[in-house]
Structures are given as C-alpha cells and as structure tokens.
Design an enzyme around this catalytic site. Structure first.
Site, PDB file in Angstrom:
ATOM      1  N   GLU A 129      16.972  72.333  86.387  1.00  0.00           N
ATOM      2  CA  GLU A 129      18.073  71.452  86.017  1.00  0.00           C
ATOM      3  C   GLU A 129      19.379  72.238  85.976  1.00  0.00           C
ATOM      4  O   GLU A 129      19.370  73.467  85.920  1.00  0.00           O
ATOM      5  CB  GLU A 129      17.802  70.853  84.623  1.00  0.00           C
ATOM      6  CG  GLU A 129      16.530  70.049  84.511  1.00  0.00           C
ATOM      7  CD  GLU A 129      16.577  68.719  85.267  1.00  0.00           C
ATOM      8  OE1 GLU A 129      17.655  68.315  85.739  1.00  0.00           O
ATOM      9  OE2 GLU A 129      15.510  68.089  85.384  1.00  0.00           O
ATOM     10  N   HIS A 173      19.299  68.718  90.838  1.00  0.00           N
ATOM     11  CA  HIS A 173      18.140  69.580  90.576  1.00  0.00           C
ATOM     12  C   HIS A 173      17.214  69.675  91.787  1.00  0.00           C
ATOM     13  O   HIS A 173      17.160  68.775  92.623  1.00  0.00           O
ATOM     14  CB  HIS A 173      17.390  69.169  89.301  1.00  0.00           C
ATOM     15  CG  HIS A 173      16.560  67.926  89.386  1.00  0.00           C
ATOM     16  ND1 HIS A 173      16.373  67.102  88.311  1.00  0.00           N
ATOM     17  CD2 HIS A 173      15.856  67.369  90.396  1.00  0.00           C
ATOM     18  CE1 HIS A 173      15.576  66.097  88.664  1.00  0.00           C
ATOM     19  NE2 HIS A 173      15.260  66.235  89.925  1.00  0.00           N
ATOM     20  N   ASN A 227      21.247  64.846  89.662  1.00  0.00           N
ATOM     21  CA  ASN A 227      22.119  65.866  89.063  1.00  0.00           C
ATOM     22  C   ASN A 227      22.078  67.179  89.861  1.00  0.00           C
ATOM     23  O   ASN A 227      22.549  68.203  89.389  1.00  0.00           O
ATOM     24  CB  ASN A 227      21.723  66.111  87.599  1.00  0.00           C
ATOM     25  CG  ASN A 227      20.288  66.606  87.471  1.00  0.00           C
ATOM     26  OD1 ASN A 227      19.615  66.857  88.467  1.00  0.00           O
ATOM     27  ND2 ASN A 227      19.828  66.749  86.240  1.00  0.00           N
ATOM     28  N   ASP A 242       5.981  71.709  91.396  1.00  0.00           N
ATOM     29  CA  ASP A 242       5.983  71.558  89.941  1.00  0.00           C
ATOM     30  C   ASP A 242       4.850  70.660  89.450  1.00  0.00           C
ATOM     31  O   ASP A 242       4.165  70.009  90.244  1.00  0.00           O
ATOM     32  CB  ASP A 242       7.349  71.037  89.454  1.00  0.00           C
ATOM     33  CG  ASP A 242       7.925  69.942  90.350  1.00  0.00           C
ATOM     34  OD1 ASP A 242       7.162  69.334  91.118  1.00  0.00           O
ATOM     35  OD2 ASP A 242       9.139  69.694  90.280  1.00  0.00           O
TER      36      ASP A 242
END
Ligand code: F6R
Length: 243
Positions: free
Chosen positions: A143, A138, A136, A67
C-alpha cells in the site's frame, strides 16, 4: 515500458493471455508470478481456452502468487488459494506441486514470509510476473507508504479494505486483518512484468503510476524503473495519460 492499448476488457484479457502464452511456449518450465483480483479473471479464462484448444502445456510451469490473506484456510472461498484453483489451476494440466502461494494458515509471519521469499529466490525470481493495479496504486498488498517494502512481509490491512471485504464474510470478525505479500523488491526481481488494467475508475492511477514521479506514495510507480514492463490496458484506463 511498452503500452498495449485495447478497446475493452475482453481485448485486454486476450492480449495479456497471448503474452503469458508466448512465455510458456518459449520456456515450458518457466516461473509465472500470478495475481488475483477481478482484472486477471478474463486473462485466466483465455489461458484455459488456449489449453483446451491444445495450444498450451502447463505441465512443467511453476507458479508463485503475489499474496494471500493471513488466517484463511485453503477451503475458504475468499482465500487466494481457492481463487487460483477456481480460475486457473483446476482447469489446466499444471502440476499442483509446482504452484505456490504464501500459506495464510501459518501463524509465524516472519518464518512464512522468509520461507516464501527464499523459495522465489531459489527460482531466480519469476520469469514473468502478472500484476493488477489497485485504485491507490498498490501492487500486491504493498500500500502507499513512506518507503518501498523490499521482501515478502506481513501487512496490516487498512480499515477501508476490511470494511470493503466484510460483505464476503459472515461477520466483520471473520474478515482477515492481515495478509502476506511479496515486497516491491520481490516483484521487481521478475525478469518481465505484465500489468493489466481496465476501466475509467483506474485512469487517474494509471497516469500517476506510469507518468508521475516514482514514489512509495504510488507503489506501482516503481515499475517505471524496471527494464521490461508491458502495460496492457483498455482505452478507458488510458484515457488520462499524457498524449
Ligand atoms: C491481487 C493483488 C492486488 C490486485 C489489485 C487490483 O493478487 O495483489 O494488488 O491486483 O487490488 O485488483 P482488481 O483487479 O480487483 O481491481
């Protein structure tokens, strides 16, 4: 999935680097999928040490990163481009022409994401994809959501992420609001996946992601369906998995 339990972050970093080194030795022109973030920094340090010891040759290796922030120039020290050069590329004999990240300066998100996805497809996917795990659940910038995004795409960063990142920038207006990320399908197209996790603060996430139901609410849970995943994690990160 194979789990390698280590006593601490240092041992996690060493063992993860050993797996990447084995890949590079077995296939010198392999495609490595790489990650940024704090967890893989020790892994990269170990790879650099192996290179300096004369045990690793990166001259034919190709890389694709997960990313990149949209809107940051390569010179910006918060860009993932900068991170990769700082932590790995500048310290080994990789041909920089063989290193690839989504280009955050490209304004046309659809065109840039399609081009990046096509590049990874042209390589036949990564031979080995290194991942970190978000609190979380991800992976990349994928997400928790109601579905698994398949291909490389542009994401709107969550308010929380923007808030958390503002300390690295002169003002909140300079904090990137979007990022380009490989999709879950792109990540799953890797032949082998190596995920590194450290610390008690990720223990609940590890338990949910690898021992709970497969759900887009915990994006990393999809890795349970991949045929070749190695989780290298320290005791603290594994402290909540079922015994
Ligand atoms: C990094 C990335 C992220 C991180 C994750 C964990 O390229 O895509 O998914 O792997 O946020 O970050 P750390 O290692 O900083 O806890």
């Amino acid at each position: 999935m194979r789990i390698i339990k280590t006593k601490d972050y240092e041992e996690m970093s060493r063992k993860a680097a050993n797996i990447i080194a084995a890949q590079v030795i077995a296939k010198p022109d392999c495609v490595l999928g790489l990650a940024t973030g704090s967890t893989p920094i020790g892994t990269y340090k170990n790879l650099v040490a192996k290179y300096e010891a004369g045990d690793l040759d990166f001259s034919e290796v190709k890389t694709v990163n997960l990313d990149e922030y949209k809107g940051l120039t390569r010179e910006n020290d918060q860009s993932y481009y900068y991170f990769m050069h700082d932590n790995l590329f500048n310290h080994v004999n990789i041909d920089l022409a063989n290193t690839n990240l989504p280009d955050g300066t490209k304004e046309d998100a659809d065109a840039e994401c399609a081009a990046y996805e096509a590049l990874i497809k042209s390589f036949g996917g990564a031979d080995l994809q290194l991942l970190g795990l978000g609190h979380n659940g991800h992976i990349g910038f994928n997400e928790p959501d109601s579905h698994f995004p398949v291909a490389t795409h542009c994401v709107d960063l969550q308010e929380r992420t923007i808030e958390a990142n503002k300390r690295f920038f002169a003002s909140i207006d300079d904090v990137p609001k979007q990022a380009y990320t490989m999709g879950i399908g792109t990540i799953m197209s890797a032949k082998k996946i190596l995920i590194v996790v450290s610390g008690e603060d990720k223990a609940d996430t590890v338990a949910k992601a690898f021992f709970g139901p497969v759900t887009p609410e915990v994006p990393a849970s999809i890795l349970q369906l991949h045929a070749d995943v190695v989780l290298v994690a320290d005791e603290a990160a594994l402290s909540k998995i079922p015994q």
